[in-house]
Design a protein around this motif. Sequence first.
Motif, PDB file in Angstrom:
ATOM      1  N   VAL A  26       0.770  -1.197  -0.095  1.00 39.80           N
ATOM      2  CA  VAL A  26       0.067   0.106   0.057  1.00 39.80           C
ATOM      3  C   VAL A  26       0.821   1.300   0.110  1.00 39.80           C
ATOM      4  CG1 VAL A  26      -1.854   1.341   1.066  1.00 39.80           C
ATOM      5  CG2 VAL A  26      -1.634  -1.272   1.374  1.00 39.80           C
ATOM      6  N   ASN A  27       0.400   2.032  -0.805  1.00 37.68           N
ATOM      7  CA  ASN A  27       1.327   3.333  -0.941  1.00 37.68           C
ATOM      8  C   ASN A  27       1.005   4.119   0.278  1.00 37.68           C
ATOM      9  OD1 ASN A  27       2.346   2.486  -3.378  1.00 37.68           O
ATOM     10  ND2 ASN A  27       0.667   3.703  -4.400  1.00 37.68           N
ATOM     11  N   PRO A  28       2.093   4.823   0.997  1.00 36.16           N
ATOM     12  CA  PRO A  28       1.807   5.698   2.035  1.00 36.16           C
ATOM     13  C   PRO A  28       1.140   6.956   1.848  1.00 36.16           C
ATOM     14  CG  PRO A  28       3.990   6.337   1.065  1.00 36.16           C
ATOM     15  CD  PRO A  28       3.499   5.098   0.331  1.00 36.16           C
ATOM     16  N   THR A 244       2.732   3.458  10.678  1.00 32.64           N
ATOM     17  CA  THR A 244       1.722   2.627  11.177  1.00 32.64           C
ATOM     18  C   THR A 244       0.603   3.241  11.674  1.00 32.64           C
ATOM     19  OG1 THR A 244       3.072   2.299  13.159  1.00 32.64           O
ATOM     20  CG2 THR A 244       3.524   0.484  11.238  1.00 32.64           C
ATOM     21  N   ASP A 245       0.916   4.581  12.089  1.00 34.14           N
ATOM     22  CA  ASP A 245      -0.186   5.228  12.834  1.00 34.14           C
ATOM     23  C   ASP A 245      -1.089   6.041  11.881  1.00 34.14           C
ATOM     24  OD1 ASP A 245       0.396   4.018  15.446  1.00 34.14           O
ATOM     25  OD2 ASP A 245       2.006   5.579  15.274  1.00 34.14           O
ATOM     26  N   GLU A 246      -0.647   6.165  10.549  1.00 29.04           N
ATOM     27  CA  GLU A 246      -0.966   7.150   9.667  1.00 29.04           C
ATOM     28  C   GLU A 246      -2.643   6.760   9.372  1.00 29.04           C
ATOM     29  OE1 GLU A 246      -0.954  10.211   8.643  1.00 29.04           O
ATOM     30  OE2 GLU A 246       0.799  10.483   9.716  1.00 29.04           O
ATOM     31  N   LEU A 247      -2.809   5.348   9.385  1.00 31.42           N
ATOM     32  CA  LEU A 247      -4.059   4.818   8.871  1.00 31.42           C
ATOM     33  C   LEU A 247      -5.269   5.414   9.791  1.00 31.42           C
ATOM     34  CD1 LEU A 247      -5.970   3.057   7.148  1.00 31.42           C
ATOM     35  CD2 LEU A 247      -5.215   1.014   8.494  1.00 31.42           C
ATOM     36  N   VAL A 248      -4.616   5.096  11.085  1.00 32.41           N
ATOM     37  CA  VAL A 248      -5.730   5.648  12.254  1.00 32.41           C
ATOM     38  C   VAL A 248      -6.024   7.401  12.013  1.00 32.41           C
ATOM     39  CG1 VAL A 248      -6.079   5.895  14.653  1.00 32.41           C
ATOM     40  CG2 VAL A 248      -4.781   3.899  13.824  1.00 32.41           C
ATOM     41  N   PHE A 249      -4.937   7.992  11.734  1.00 27.59           N
ATOM     42  CA  PHE A 249      -5.152   9.349  11.851  1.00 27.59           C
ATOM     43  C   PHE A 249      -5.926   9.805  10.468  1.00 27.59           C
ATOM     44  CE2 PHE A 249      -0.431   9.834  13.327  1.00 27.59           C
ATOM     45  CZ  PHE A 249      -0.738   9.610  14.784  1.00 27.59           C
ATOM     46  N   GLU A 250      -5.900   9.011   9.424  1.00 27.85           N
ATOM     47  CA  GLU A 250      -6.580   9.321   8.123  1.00 27.85           C
ATOM     48  C   GLU A 250      -8.019   8.912   8.256  1.00 27.85           C
ATOM     49  OE1 GLU A 250      -6.231   8.160   3.402  1.00 27.85           O
ATOM     50  OE2 GLU A 250      -5.110   7.216   4.718  1.00 27.85           O
ATOM     51  N   ARG A 251      -8.135   7.707   8.968  1.00 26.08           N
ATOM     52  CA  ARG A 251      -9.650   7.155   8.790  1.00 26.08           C
ATOM     53  C   ARG A 251     -10.540   7.344  10.263  1.00 26.08           C
ATOM     54  NH1 ARG A 251      -8.488   1.646   5.342  1.00 26.08           N
ATOM     55  NH2 ARG A 251      -7.344   2.557   3.695  1.00 26.08           N
ATOM     56  N   ALA A 252      -9.735   7.775  11.309  1.00 30.10           N
ATOM     57  CA  ALA A 252     -10.505   8.234  12.426  1.00 30.10           C
ATOM     58  C   ALA A 252     -11.874   8.953  12.365  1.00 30.10           C
ATOM     59  CB  ALA A 252      -9.598   8.631  13.545  1.00 30.10           C
ATOM     60  N   GLY A 266       2.718  16.301   5.867  1.00 28.79           N
ATOM     61  CA  GLY A 266       1.815  15.360   5.090  1.00 28.79           C
ATOM     62  C   GLY A 266       1.062  14.328   6.125  1.00 28.79           C
ATOM     63  N   SER A 267       0.965  14.493   7.313  1.00 26.33           N
ATOM     64  CA  SER A 267       0.245  13.727   8.175  1.00 26.33           C
ATOM     65  C   SER A 267      -1.259  13.844   8.346  1.00 26.33           C
ATOM     66  CB  SER A 267       0.715  13.909   9.656  1.00 26.33           C
ATOM     67  OG  SER A 267      -0.030  13.192  10.571  1.00 26.33           O
ATOM     68  N   ARG A 268      -2.066  12.969   8.400  1.00 26.16           N
ATOM     69  CA  ARG A 268      -3.566  13.118   8.413  1.00 26.16           C
ATOM     70  C   ARG A 268      -3.989  13.389  10.002  1.00 26.16           C
ATOM     71  NH1 ARG A 268      -5.923  12.093   3.411  1.00 26.16           N
ATOM     72  NH2 ARG A 268      -4.435  12.345   1.952  1.00 26.16           N
ATOM     73  N   ALA A 269      -3.043  13.470  10.924  1.00 25.87           N
ATOM     74  CA  ALA A 269      -3.408  13.732  12.348  1.00 25.87           C
ATOM     75  C   ALA A 269      -4.087  15.173  12.381  1.00 25.87           C
ATOM     76  CB  ALA A 269      -2.318  13.460  13.205  1.00 25.87           C
ATOM     77  N   ARG A 270      -5.151  15.334  13.410  1.00 25.38           N
ATOM     78  CA  ARG A 270      -5.511  16.652  13.546  1.00 25.38           C
ATOM     79  C   ARG A 270      -4.353  17.613  14.265  1.00 25.38           C
ATOM     80  NH1 ARG A 270     -10.688  15.918  16.511  1.00 25.38           N
ATOM     81  NH2 ARG A 270     -10.864  18.029  16.030  1.00 25.38           N
ATOM     82  N   TYR A 271      -3.632  17.073  15.103  1.00 17.70           N
ATOM     83  CA  TYR A 271      -2.728  17.756  15.929  1.00 17.70           C
ATOM     84  C   TYR A 271      -1.344  17.120  15.913  1.00 17.70           C
ATOM     85  CZ  TYR A 271      -7.077  20.013  17.908  1.00 17.70           C
ATOM     86  OH  TYR A 271      -8.137  20.451  17.861  1.00 17.70           O
TER      87      TYR A 271
END
Length: 300
Positions: A26-28, A244-252, A266-271
């Motif tokens: 899976v691409n990052p 490995t945490d970016e999937l959580v950040f993206e789809r939470a 580039g992170s999908r985390a909110r903070y």
Amino acid sequence: MSPQHGRPKEGAVSVGGAARNARGQVNPPGGTARSAKGASMIRPLLSAAGEAELATLATARSLYAFDFDGTLAPIVASPDRARITAPMSRLLVALARQAPVAVISGRSRSDLRMRLPSDLLHIVGNHGNESEAEFADELEQRRLVATWRRQLETLLSGAASREILIEDKGLSLSLHYRLAADRDHARSAGSKAIEQLTPAPLVIGGKMVINLLPQTARTKLEALQELATREQARRVLFVGDDDTDELVFERAPPEWITVRVAHWNGSRARYFLHQQSNVTVLLDLLLRNLRLRARQAVKG
């Protein structure tokens, strides 16, 4: 932290929103530049706005969840040397006495138990695949991981076999190359060996590490959702630092508070927190919010 502060590295593959390729990789997320329209809006957590949102966690039953390496414990050269500090341990225990707390990591659950206070109820290993409850595919996952290890021991030869550490965690494999004299060469050699594995694994990049999981493996997101349901938590805080945490950040879900350790646009985390040591500050703030809420409830 790596010099790039945890952003996905060239050649590393991580779980994210893009479709899997022919080998199940899976691409990052955010691995390429985004337009202004799709740009990340990650904000500092230790700010007026961030702290105001953190305060809302104390107003409802909430699950407080953390990654281990790079979040609760500093990144170190050798995985065996990772430890949480005494102040971090005390704050975790104090928080766990007032609210549901989970640690979810790529490490095996037995390894995490040796490094965390015994007071913590929810310790989840192998990227969400190893918890208190067994699951139907566990034996098959262990068989696949053992098969890949045997294949890799044959495929990796010469300098690569000496510079890449294969960590067998039962339900997943990790190829560490942080100590390699030539990290780019070691990463390339590891990636080429992985491409030859049969059956093809799910590949998740990380900080000087490549993680291999069965295609049917659960993710940290699924594990957190299950824990939130079990704990009847209306809100979730999740703090992590790696690919490995970016999937959580993206789809939470939108009511979750997601936090990345070390800023990356580039992170999908909110903070974000500026550095790993700020996690201690965060834990202290969470505890103060819960104690204030408890005092207000007594007065009210």
